[in-house]
Each structure stands twice: as C-alpha cells, then as structure tokens.
Design a protein around this motif. Structure first.
Motif, PDB file in Angstrom:
ATOM      1  N   LEU A  25      37.790 -58.069 -62.811  1.00  0.00           N
ATOM      2  CA  LEU A  25      36.948 -57.883 -64.214  1.00  0.00           C
ATOM      3  C   LEU A  25      35.551 -58.639 -63.464  1.00  0.00           C
ATOM      4  N   VAL A  26      36.002 -60.327 -62.509  1.00  0.00           N
ATOM      5  CA  VAL A  26      35.244 -60.808 -61.996  1.00  0.00           C
ATOM      6  C   VAL A  26      34.542 -60.480 -60.964  1.00  0.00           C
ATOM      7  N   ILE A  27      34.235 -59.323 -60.849  1.00  0.00           N
ATOM      8  CA  ILE A  27      34.255 -58.737 -59.769  1.00  0.00           C
ATOM      9  C   ILE A  27      32.958 -57.501 -59.802  1.00  0.00           C
ATOM     10  N   VAL A  28      33.570 -56.629 -60.593  1.00  0.00           N
ATOM     11  CA  VAL A  28      32.038 -55.973 -61.532  1.00  0.00           C
ATOM     12  C   VAL A  28      31.652 -56.606 -62.324  1.00  0.00           C
ATOM     13  N   ALA A  29      31.612 -57.653 -62.588  1.00  0.00           N
ATOM     14  CA  ALA A  29      30.769 -58.549 -63.481  1.00  0.00           C
ATOM     15  C   ALA A  29      30.117 -58.715 -62.531  1.00  0.00           C
ATOM     16  N   TRP A  30      30.086 -59.096 -61.684  1.00  0.00           N
ATOM     17  CA  TRP A  30      29.574 -59.490 -60.004  1.00  0.00           C
ATOM     18  C   TRP A  30      28.350 -58.922 -59.706  1.00  0.00           C
ATOM     19  N   VAL A  31      28.617 -57.794 -59.227  1.00  0.00           N
ATOM     20  CA  VAL A  31      27.729 -56.524 -58.687  1.00  0.00           C
ATOM     21  C   VAL A  31      27.419 -56.045 -60.147  1.00  0.00           C
ATOM     22  N   ILE A  69      31.496 -61.499 -70.942  1.00  0.00           N
ATOM     23  CA  ILE A  69      31.014 -61.025 -69.539  1.00  0.00           C
ATOM     24  C   ILE A  69      30.032 -60.618 -69.221  1.00  0.00           C
ATOM     25  N   PHE A  70      29.887 -59.296 -70.569  1.00  0.00           N
ATOM     26  CA  PHE A  70      28.443 -58.853 -70.366  1.00  0.00           C
ATOM     27  C   PHE A  70      27.475 -59.203 -71.444  1.00  0.00           C
ATOM     28  N   GLY A  71      27.861 -59.872 -72.796  1.00  0.00           N
ATOM     29  CA  GLY A  71      27.107 -60.090 -73.992  1.00  0.00           C
ATOM     30  C   GLY A  71      26.475 -60.971 -73.731  1.00  0.00           C
ATOM     31  N   PHE A  72      27.387 -61.880 -73.153  1.00  0.00           N
ATOM     32  CA  PHE A  72      27.252 -63.142 -72.858  1.00  0.00           C
ATOM     33  C   PHE A  72      27.199 -64.894 -71.674  1.00  0.00           C
ATOM     34  N   MET A 126      22.345 -53.169 -71.487  1.00  0.00           N
ATOM     35  CA  MET A 126      22.828 -53.455 -70.240  1.00  0.00           C
ATOM     36  C   MET A 126      24.972 -54.065 -70.771  1.00  0.00           C
ATOM     37  N   GLY A 127      24.379 -54.756 -71.734  1.00  0.00           N
ATOM     38  CA  GLY A 127      26.031 -55.086 -72.058  1.00  0.00           C
ATOM     39  C   GLY A 127      27.253 -54.255 -72.272  1.00  0.00           C
ATOM     40  N   GLY A 128      26.258 -53.285 -73.454  1.00  0.00           N
ATOM     41  CA  GLY A 128      27.357 -52.153 -73.776  1.00  0.00           C
ATOM     42  C   GLY A 128      28.214 -51.203 -72.780  1.00  0.00           C
ATOM     43  N   ILE A 129      26.295 -50.933 -71.154  1.00  0.00           N
ATOM     44  CA  ILE A 129      26.669 -50.322 -70.155  1.00  0.00           C
ATOM     45  C   ILE A 129      27.762 -51.457 -69.126  1.00  0.00           C
ATOM     46  N   GLY A 130      27.530 -52.611 -69.207  1.00  0.00           N
ATOM     47  CA  GLY A 130      28.851 -53.485 -67.878  1.00  0.00           C
ATOM     48  C   GLY A 130      30.327 -53.051 -68.869  1.00  0.00           C
ATOM     49  N   GLY A 131      30.594 -53.281 -69.715  1.00  0.00           N
ATOM     50  CA  GLY A 131      31.876 -52.895 -70.572  1.00  0.00           C
ATOM     51  C   GLY A 131      32.263 -51.448 -70.720  1.00  0.00           C
ATOM     52  N   VAL A 132      31.749 -51.132 -69.908  1.00  0.00           N
ATOM     53  CA  VAL A 132      32.295 -49.053 -70.160  1.00  0.00           C
ATOM     54  C   VAL A 132      32.444 -49.015 -68.439  1.00  0.00           C
ATOM     55  N   VAL A 133      31.941 -50.041 -67.385  1.00  0.00           N
ATOM     56  CA  VAL A 133      32.081 -49.711 -66.430  1.00  0.00           C
ATOM     57  C   VAL A 133      32.922 -50.480 -65.782  1.00  0.00           C
ATOM     58  N   ARG A 186      20.269 -58.651 -65.017  1.00  0.00           N
ATOM     59  CA  ARG A 186      20.381 -59.471 -65.946  1.00  0.00           C
ATOM     60  C   ARG A 186      20.228 -60.652 -66.440  1.00  0.00           C
ATOM     61  N   SER A 187      21.726 -61.344 -65.260  1.00  0.00           N
ATOM     62  CA  SER A 187      22.035 -62.421 -65.097  1.00  0.00           C
ATOM     63  C   SER A 187      22.140 -63.386 -63.317  1.00  0.00           C
TER      64      SER A 187
END
Length: 170
Positions: free
Chosen positions: A149-155, A61-64, A26-33, A162-163
C-alpha cells in the motif's frame, strides 16, 4: 425536553470545505489502483495480501495524504502492531469477547504510545478474532500488504503530483 436537546446539540461548527474535484477524483482512482494491485498480487502469488482494513487505509492515504495517520510509519507499524496484539490475545485467551475488547483497547493504546496511530489498523484485532488466522497472518497479509500500500501510494501520489507524499518515512 430541554435536557434532551442539549444531549444532541453539536458545537455548531460548519461542515469542512469540499475538497477540490481533482483531489476527489485522484483519491478515488488511488483507491482503485491500490486495491487492484493488492488483489492482483493476492491472486497471482498465492499469498494473502488483502485485509479488510486496507480499504479504510486507502481512504486516508489517497484522500488525506498529508495527515499524520496516512504516513508510511503509521500505516505499516499501526497495522503490524495491531495485528500482533490481536494474535497474542487470541492465542493466549481464545476467542472471548473480553479478550477481543482488551486486544482492541491495547492496540489503540500502543499505537498512541508509539506515535504510530493509523485508525483503520484499530480494526485488525476484530478481523483476527473473526477469522482466527495463524501467526503467518502477521507477515501475509498484514506486513506485506501494508508495505505494498505504501509503495503504491508513493508511486501514485508522485506521478499524480497530488501530494509531496510522504511527509516522513519513519
């Protein structure tokens, strides 16, 4: 010879545990997205939204996502504050090595003083001195890109379950 061994001796702590596979995935996919969203928006709205330090922001953001460095306050304010300092020093003193060094150090100190430390943002003064952008760099890509970045991370983190991101907003 013994004195050289002491210089390179570590504390002896073991490596941290490997995260669960689903967190790694999910960390890797989050970075891609996140980077894909920024890149697609950058290409389609004719405004700069990409900043080199955003790749490192995705690691946090996506790893931690639970870490204080990964919270929206730190991401947005850290990037904006560091870019602002870089632009001030570039404008006032020009692209001198000592001006860059002072800008980087002051950006770190200000992030620490305001409790908005986001390590990737520490590279923003360096990026600014290399690119020598105009003041609109503060809005595009710095502020706008950090907010996206924050909006994408939140969604993404809500959908992936994941978190419970974020731990706090501001």
């Amino acid at each position: 010879m013994a004195q050289f061994e002491n210089i390179f001796r570590s504390s002896g702590n073991p490596l941290p545990a490997r995260p669960p596979f689903n967190h790694i995935l999910m960390g890797g996919i989050g970075g891609v997205v996140a980077i894909a969203v920024l890149a697609l928006m950058d290409a389609n709205i004719e405004a700069a939204l990409l900043l080199g330090s955003f790749g490192a922001s995705c690691v946090l953001i996506f790893g931690f996502p639970e870490a204080p460095f990964s919270q929206p306050r730190n991401i947005v304010a850290g990037h904006v504050l560091s870019s602002f300092v870089g632009l001030v020093f570039l404008t006032m003193f020009g692209p001198e090595w000592w001006s860059l060094a002072l800008a980087a150090g002051l950006a770190i100190a200000l992030m620490m003083a305001t409790r908005t430390v986001h390590p990737p943002a520490g590279s923003n003064p360096v990026i600014i001195f290399l690119a020598q952008p105009a003041w609109d760099f503060l809005l595009f890509p710095t502020l706008t890109g950090a907010v996206v970045l924050v909006i994408v991370a939140w969604v993404f983190l809500k959908l992936s379950k994941r978190s419970a991101y974020p731990a706090y907003w501001w």
